[in-house]
Design a protein around this motif. Structure first.
Motif, PDB file in Angstrom:
ATOM      1  N   TYR A 260       0.960  -1.222  -0.114  1.00  0.00           N
ATOM      2  CA  TYR A 260       0.046   0.087   0.144  1.00  0.00           C
ATOM      3  C   TYR A 260       0.846   1.337   0.088  1.00  0.00           C
ATOM      4  O   TYR A 260       1.905   1.279   0.540  1.00  0.00           O
ATOM      5  CB  TYR A 260      -0.917   0.159   1.181  1.00  0.00           C
ATOM      6  CG  TYR A 260      -2.219  -0.901   1.047  1.00  0.00           C
ATOM      7  CD1 TYR A 260      -3.211  -0.488   0.188  1.00  0.00           C
ATOM      8  CD2 TYR A 260      -2.221  -2.301   1.681  1.00  0.00           C
ATOM      9  CE1 TYR A 260      -4.388  -1.324   0.239  1.00  0.00           C
ATOM     10  CE2 TYR A 260      -3.381  -2.844   1.535  1.00  0.00           C
ATOM     11  CZ  TYR A 260      -4.272  -2.726   0.715  1.00  0.00           C
ATOM     12  OH  TYR A 260      -5.455  -3.232   0.695  1.00  0.00           O
ATOM     13  N   GLN A 261       0.495   2.340  -0.845  1.00  0.00           N
ATOM     14  CA  GLN A 261       1.192   3.416  -0.938  1.00  0.00           C
ATOM     15  C   GLN A 261       0.438   4.522  -0.302  1.00  0.00           C
ATOM     16  O   GLN A 261      -0.723   4.538  -0.087  1.00  0.00           O
ATOM     17  CB  GLN A 261       1.417   3.773  -2.364  1.00  0.00           C
ATOM     18  CG  GLN A 261       2.395   2.552  -2.957  1.00  0.00           C
ATOM     19  CD  GLN A 261       3.656   2.377  -2.481  1.00  0.00           C
ATOM     20  OE1 GLN A 261       4.359   3.434  -2.014  1.00  0.00           O
ATOM     21  NE2 GLN A 261       4.065   1.381  -2.545  1.00  0.00           N
ATOM     22  N   PRO A 262       0.963   5.762  -0.192  1.00  0.00           N
ATOM     23  CA  PRO A 262       0.366   7.068   0.132  1.00  0.00           C
ATOM     24  C   PRO A 262      -0.944   7.227  -0.595  1.00  0.00           C
ATOM     25  O   PRO A 262      -1.844   7.642   0.069  1.00  0.00           O
ATOM     26  CB  PRO A 262       1.500   8.091   0.216  1.00  0.00           C
ATOM     27  CG  PRO A 262       2.740   7.376   0.258  1.00  0.00           C
ATOM     28  CD  PRO A 262       2.595   6.150  -0.481  1.00  0.00           C
ATOM     29  N   GLU A 263      -0.905   7.010  -1.853  1.00  0.00           N
ATOM     30  CA  GLU A 263      -2.108   7.446  -2.808  1.00  0.00           C
ATOM     31  C   GLU A 263      -3.359   6.386  -2.321  1.00  0.00           C
ATOM     32  O   GLU A 263      -4.423   6.707  -2.723  1.00  0.00           O
ATOM     33  CB  GLU A 263      -1.809   7.180  -4.167  1.00  0.00           C
ATOM     34  CG  GLU A 263      -1.279   5.871  -4.696  1.00  0.00           C
ATOM     35  CD  GLU A 263       0.229   6.235  -4.784  1.00  0.00           C
ATOM     36  OE1 GLU A 263       1.022   5.242  -5.377  1.00  0.00           O
ATOM     37  OE2 GLU A 263       0.898   6.814  -3.904  1.00  0.00           O
ATOM     38  N   ASP A 264      -2.936   5.345  -1.572  1.00  0.00           N
ATOM     39  CA  ASP A 264      -3.912   4.299  -1.215  1.00  0.00           C
ATOM     40  C   ASP A 264      -4.458   4.666   0.382  1.00  0.00           C
ATOM     41  O   ASP A 264      -5.677   3.974   0.643  1.00  0.00           O
ATOM     42  CB  ASP A 264      -3.385   2.945  -1.105  1.00  0.00           C
ATOM     43  CG  ASP A 264      -2.925   2.339  -2.463  1.00  0.00           C
ATOM     44  OD1 ASP A 264      -3.787   2.750  -3.382  1.00  0.00           O
ATOM     45  OD2 ASP A 264      -1.698   2.036  -2.383  1.00  0.00           O
ATOM     46  N   GLY A 265      -4.153   5.770   0.911  1.00  0.00           N
ATOM     47  CA  GLY A 265      -4.366   6.059   2.221  1.00  0.00           C
ATOM     48  C   GLY A 265      -3.315   5.606   3.227  1.00  0.00           C
ATOM     49  O   GLY A 265      -3.463   6.072   4.402  1.00  0.00           O
ATOM     50  N   TRP A 266      -2.211   5.156   2.661  1.00  0.00           N
ATOM     51  CA  TRP A 266      -1.402   4.434   3.792  1.00  0.00           C
ATOM     52  C   TRP A 266      -0.310   5.685   4.215  1.00  0.00           C
ATOM     53  O   TRP A 266       0.280   6.294   3.239  1.00  0.00           O
ATOM     54  CB  TRP A 266      -0.590   3.436   3.269  1.00  0.00           C
ATOM     55  CG  TRP A 266       0.481   2.574   4.114  1.00  0.00           C
ATOM     56  CD1 TRP A 266       1.990   2.889   4.214  1.00  0.00           C
ATOM     57  CD2 TRP A 266       0.273   2.037   5.369  1.00  0.00           C
ATOM     58  NE1 TRP A 266       2.406   2.274   5.191  1.00  0.00           N
ATOM     59  CE2 TRP A 266       1.513   1.759   5.992  1.00  0.00           C
ATOM     60  CE3 TRP A 266      -0.870   1.585   6.044  1.00  0.00           C
ATOM     61  CZ2 TRP A 266       1.853   0.949   7.238  1.00  0.00           C
ATOM     62  CZ3 TRP A 266      -0.823   0.633   7.118  1.00  0.00           C
ATOM     63  CH2 TRP A 266       0.713   0.345   7.714  1.00  0.00           C
ATOM     64  N   ALA A 267      -0.134   5.652   5.282  1.00  0.00           N
ATOM     65  CA  ALA A 267       0.802   6.992   5.817  1.00  0.00           C
ATOM     66  C   ALA A 267       2.077   6.359   6.224  1.00  0.00           C
ATOM     67  O   ALA A 267       2.135   5.470   7.232  1.00  0.00           O
ATOM     68  CB  ALA A 267       0.259   7.900   7.032  1.00  0.00           C
ATOM     69  N   SER A 268       3.044   7.017   5.821  1.00  0.00           N
ATOM     70  CA  SER A 268       4.619   6.606   6.234  1.00  0.00           C
ATOM     71  C   SER A 268       4.507   6.687   7.971  1.00  0.00           C
ATOM     72  O   SER A 268       4.373   7.725   8.384  1.00  0.00           O
ATOM     73  CB  SER A 268       5.628   7.533   5.569  1.00  0.00           C
ATOM     74  OG  SER A 268       6.924   6.790   6.013  1.00  0.00           O
ATOM     75  N   TYR A 269       5.240   5.579   8.494  1.00  0.00           N
ATOM     76  CA  TYR A 269       5.232   5.706   9.817  1.00  0.00           C
ATOM     77  C   TYR A 269       6.461   4.946  10.405  1.00  0.00           C
ATOM     78  O   TYR A 269       6.940   3.843   9.609  1.00  0.00           O
ATOM     79  CB  TYR A 269       3.841   4.928  10.478  1.00  0.00           C
ATOM     80  CG  TYR A 269       3.629   5.457  11.943  1.00  0.00           C
ATOM     81  CD1 TYR A 269       3.216   6.637  12.168  1.00  0.00           C
ATOM     82  CD2 TYR A 269       3.917   4.549  12.866  1.00  0.00           C
ATOM     83  CE1 TYR A 269       2.849   6.965  13.634  1.00  0.00           C
ATOM     84  CE2 TYR A 269       3.548   4.548  14.236  1.00  0.00           C
ATOM     85  CZ  TYR A 269       3.147   6.027  14.483  1.00  0.00           C
ATOM     86  OH  TYR A 269       2.704   6.291  15.786  1.00  0.00           O
TER      87      TYR A 269
END
Length: 518
Positions: A260-269
């Motif tokens: 999952y990528q940021p464009e999918d809603g996943w936030a880097s953490y």
């Protein structure tokens, strides 16, 4: 769809009740004797030390399996005399299980015969052991499961649609073969998908960022479309070794899998990730996550509004940081390992246990780092009552089991320690509230109903549980779900089975053990 075909088998055990107060009831635990067992070893066993629970002999009492590192695995069979009797365990380890180099263990029914099997995580080739009854195990000789010489520290499993075997994920740590390691030398996650009645060679999920915990979860509870019933793989990674360019991960279980990528809603953490625990805490029906780490612990609520795997950090809002020891006099940051949700005082609100302990001699982290028991109050905030509850061990804790070990409706605790004996703590909280325990049984191949959701409505709120295999730190539990209920006695229950079939709501009573069969 609706299905009415449920068989209810109940054993009722009644406990005295109390009136709820605005402040949570103080939980109490008493230490009980247990056969001596120590998780030990050098650098490769600084992590691991998992503890697993399962009923391996069919008497309904949860037994314990403790990884040993440089010591052999030990199976401790639960010989408690009956419901509410003092906890009693005996070391009865079969030869096939008494292995060294084991970092953790997870129970699951791999071959669908109704007997729990084991996935052993090792420094070396991982192993699958077949349960044959009476707490005996043997190697599988029909699955074509082939493992390389890895350093494995995480595991999870799920049942993908149409498969006769579960999909298995093994999270590896540092690749010891890299001469320029250990920093920035993280190994790949290995995904074993079934090929008929055998396992295909593993898919390497890369990049790998030194996984220390992972969990398959149907985070979106999709009931339609290509993601219906699908569980994706969340991985918590150790920043200490990925150092840079890494992060927490979630893989969507498409073919092939994709991050999952940021464009999918996943936030880097980013964090020094050690363990994952999952539970719906805010009552919206979606699983939330608690993440342990070196420095502080993170609590994240799932946010369904973006339509993707979006999680919102609410650690300080809920008081769940557990970032420094609250007793013992060492003010340096805590190091969290295994975490688990459970209502230890049966007031109807889930609490959080965190096993803590220095990695070894990390100078910037607390050396006297007691285990934490975060108790939830009526406002939804948590505070540590570990010291007054009697569970604040100063040993370097790693794995843990939070289960009702003597079937009295109260959650007990077992904790695995590095270079110190395992601890057994019986819940003796007096006059606590109502409760319910529930076991799900399903037809083969997925006899544990992995991927099902359980909804329990007490008239004021609905508690939701997802049936999973994985999470924690290097160890998991199979068996009854426990619900604390406070003063609720008349309940409504329904099951959303892994294929989406949903039962009608059924009215049941509190203070009993129930088994539901599909």
């Amino acid at each position: 769809m609706s299905a009415r075909a449920l068989l209810i088998i109940a054993t009722i055990v009644t406990l005295p009740q109390i009136a709820l107060a605005s402040d949570p009831q103080q939980p109490l635990f008493e230490q009980r004797p247990i056969p001596k067992h120590v998780y030990d070893g050098g650098w490769e066993h600084f992590v691991g030390g998992g503890l697993a629970s399962l009923d391996c002999n069919g008497d309904r009492l949860p037994d314990l399996i403790a990884a040993g590192g440089s010591n052999p695995v030990q199976l401790m069979v639960n010989r408690t005399a009956g419901p509410g009797a003092p906890l009693t365990f005996r070391a009865e380890t079969p030869e096939t299980l008494a292995q060294m180099g084991v970092t953790g263990a997870y129970p699951l029914d791999i071959d669908g015969d109704g007997l729990l099997d084991l996935a052993l995580l090792r420094v070396g080739p991982d192993q699958l052991l077949r349960g044959v009854g009476d707490c005996q195990f043997e190697p599988f000789d029909t699955l074509d499961f082939v493992s390389g010489n890895h350093w494995t520290t995480a595991f999870s499993a799920t049942w993908e649609a149409g498969q006769s075997l579960p999909t298995l994920a093994f999270g590896t740590y540092v690749d010891r073969s890299k001469p320029d390691g250990p920093f920035e030398a993280c190994d790949a996650t290995l995904l074993y998908r079934p090929d008929g009645n055998r396992y295909a060679p593993p898919t390497r999920l890369q990049p790998g960022y030194c996984a220390l915990s992972m969990l398959f979860t149907n985070w979106q509870r999709a009931t339609e479309g290509p993601a219906r019933g699908r569980a994706d793989l969340r991985i918590s990674n150790d920043r200490h070794y990925y150092v840079r360019n890494g992060q927490e991960q979630m893989w969507q279980m498409t073919t092939p899998p994709a991050l999952y990528q940021p464009e999918d809603g996943w936030a880097s953490y980013h964090l020094w990730g050690m363990g994952i625990a999952s539970r719906d805490i805010n009552g919206d029906g979606f699983p939330d996550v608690y993440l342990t780490s070196m420095g502080d612990q993170k609590f994240q609520l799932f946010d369904p509004s973006p339509g993707g795997p979006a999680y919102r950090d609410v650690t300080y809002d809920y008081g769940t940081t557990a970032h420094r020891p609250t007793t013992g006099g060492d003010g340096r940051p805590s190091t969290g390992w295994h975490a688990d949700f459970g209502d230890v005082n049966n007031d109807g609100r889930d609490d959080i246990f965190v096993a803590k302990g220095n990695v070894e001699q990390m100078p910037d982290a607390a050396m006297r780092d007691p285990n934490t028991l975060l108790i939830q109050d009526v406002e939804g905030r948590f505070s540590d009552m570990g010291a007054t509850a009697g569970i604040a061990s100063m040993a370097r804790s790693r794995g843990a089991v939070l289960r009702d070990l003597n079937l009295d409706g109260r959650l007990d605790l077992a904790v695995s320690n590095r270079r110190a004996p395992l601890e057994l703590l019986e819940n003796t909280t007096p006059s606590n509230g109502a409760w319910l325990t529930l076991a799900l049984r399903a037809p083969a191949p997925n006899t544990q109903a992995i991927g099902a959701f359980v909804e329990l409505d007490d008239g004021t709120r609905t508690q939701t549980r997802e049936i999973t295999v994985g999470g924690g730190h290097a160890g998991g539990s199979a068996g009854d779900l426990h619900f604390g209920l406070g003063q609720a006695h008349t309940l409504r229950l329904r099951i959303i089975w892994p294929d989406g079939v949903t039962t009608n709501w059924q009215t049941i009573s509190a203070n009993q053990h129930i088994a539901l069969s599909r």
